[in-house]
Motif scaffolding. Structure first.
Motif, short mmCIF file in Angstrom:
data_model
loop_
_atom_site.label_atom_id
_atom_site.label_comp_id
_atom_site.label_asym_id
_atom_site.label_seq_id
_atom_site.Cartn_x
_atom_site.Cartn_y
_atom_site.Cartn_z
N ASN A 210 35.03 38.14 38.60
CA ASN A 210 35.96 38.39 37.46
C ASN A 210 35.44 38.51 36.30
O ASN A 210 35.02 37.59 35.67
CB ASN A 210 36.68 37.03 37.79
CG ASN A 210 37.82 37.11 36.64
OD1 ASN A 210 38.28 37.97 36.02
ND2 ASN A 210 38.69 36.00 36.56
N PRO A 211 35.04 39.74 35.79
CA PRO A 211 35.67 40.87 36.23
C PRO A 211 34.78 41.82 36.80
O PRO A 211 33.39 41.75 36.56
CB PRO A 211 36.28 41.79 35.18
CG PRO A 211 35.12 41.50 33.93
CD PRO A 211 34.81 39.83 34.15
N ASP A 223 30.60 39.90 35.99
CA ASP A 223 30.59 38.19 36.09
C ASP A 223 30.69 38.12 37.78
O ASP A 223 31.63 38.56 38.39
CB ASP A 223 31.77 37.74 35.38
CG ASP A 223 31.57 36.24 35.20
OD1 ASP A 223 30.65 35.51 35.48
OD2 ASP A 223 32.80 35.52 35.03
MG MG Z 1 34.69 36.08 34.14
#
Ligand code: MG
Ligand code: ADP
Length: 229
Positions: A210-211, A223
């Motif tokens: 995410n993302p 991430d």
């Molecule tokens: Mg993140």
């Protein structure tokens, strides 16, 4: 090993891998990630940024900081030795103010990803159904609207195609207001790769990407959090 355990922190009885180790594991699964290295000092950050190539992204590396940007722990588009050095100090100071007592391993220095549409892919394990894949668009669409799709692993190609198409935000992936469409094939392949990976690796309890930035060609997970059980 003992040092590893101390560094990793705990999450719901599992072992939370830091961003650098999570991304390493995901590359094994076939998911493209951006070059990410851990700096333990500002000088090391400057050196790593030179090696990776400016501009870079700097992020706090701490087992205690879950939402890095909320804690002032993310700076994107940092260019030049001096900027990298002060970004390192700024991040460490911001996190110390936002979360006093948080353990800090250092600051990760990363390649800046090409622009694109931010999406989320996650895996959790259901005691009854086993690994569950989740897909959605990044940011408020997931957090506020819960616009996500789920399938039980192992995914078929059809499952992956449906997951991408059944979210309400699908038109954004198709190219919104003249924006370039996201590479849907690459997103489907990432879902299938991750499904295969968690099916083969029962020790992987949770994955949170995410993302992932979906480009017009390919994608980059910028991430990553993996929990081993
Ligand atoms: Mg993140
Ligand atoms: P957190 O979710 O812990 O706040 P992220 O690592 O997701 O921190 O970073 C926050 C945001 O910064 C991302 O949603 C993305 O928009 C941007 N970002 C992070 N890393 C990169 C990168 N390598 N390249 C481009 N943008 C990035």
């Amino acid at each position: 090993m003992a040092q590893d355990d101390a560094d990793a922190g705990a999450n719901a009885g599992g072992r939370l891998l830091n961003e650098v180790d999570s991304k390493r594991l995901l590359s094994e699964a076939g998911i493209n990630t951006n070059a990410t290295e851990l700096a333990r000092s500002r000088d090391e950050a400057v050196e790593l940024a030179r090696r990776i190539g400016h501009p870079v992204v700097l992020k706090i590396a701490s087992p205690d900081v879950v939402h890095k940007s909320d804690a002032g722990g993310v700076l994107v588009g940092v260019s030049g030795d001096d900027a990298v050095a002060s970004a390192y100090d700024q991040i460490v100071a911001a996190v110390a103010a936002a979360q006093p007592g948080a353990r800090v391993d250092g600051v990760s220095v990363q390649a800046m990803a090409e622009p694109g549409v931010e999406v989320i892919i996650g895996v959790s394990r259901d005691p009854q159904f086993g690994p569950l894949l989740m897909f959605g668009l990044g940011g408020v669409l997931v957090e506020v609207l819960g616009d996500v799709s789920f399938r039980v692993a192992p995914l078929t190609e059809r499952d992956a195609a449906e997951m991408v198409r059944e979210i309400k935000g699908y038109p954004i992936l198709r190219g919104h207001r003249g924006g370039p469409p996201a590479d849907l094939d690459a997103i489907e392949r990432a879902l299938l790769d991750l499904s295969r990976f968690v099916d083969a690796r029962p020790d992987v309890g949770e994955v949170d990407l995410n993302p992932i930035i979906a480009h017009s060609k390919g994608l980059t997970a910028v991430d990553a959090r993996v929990v081993l059980v």
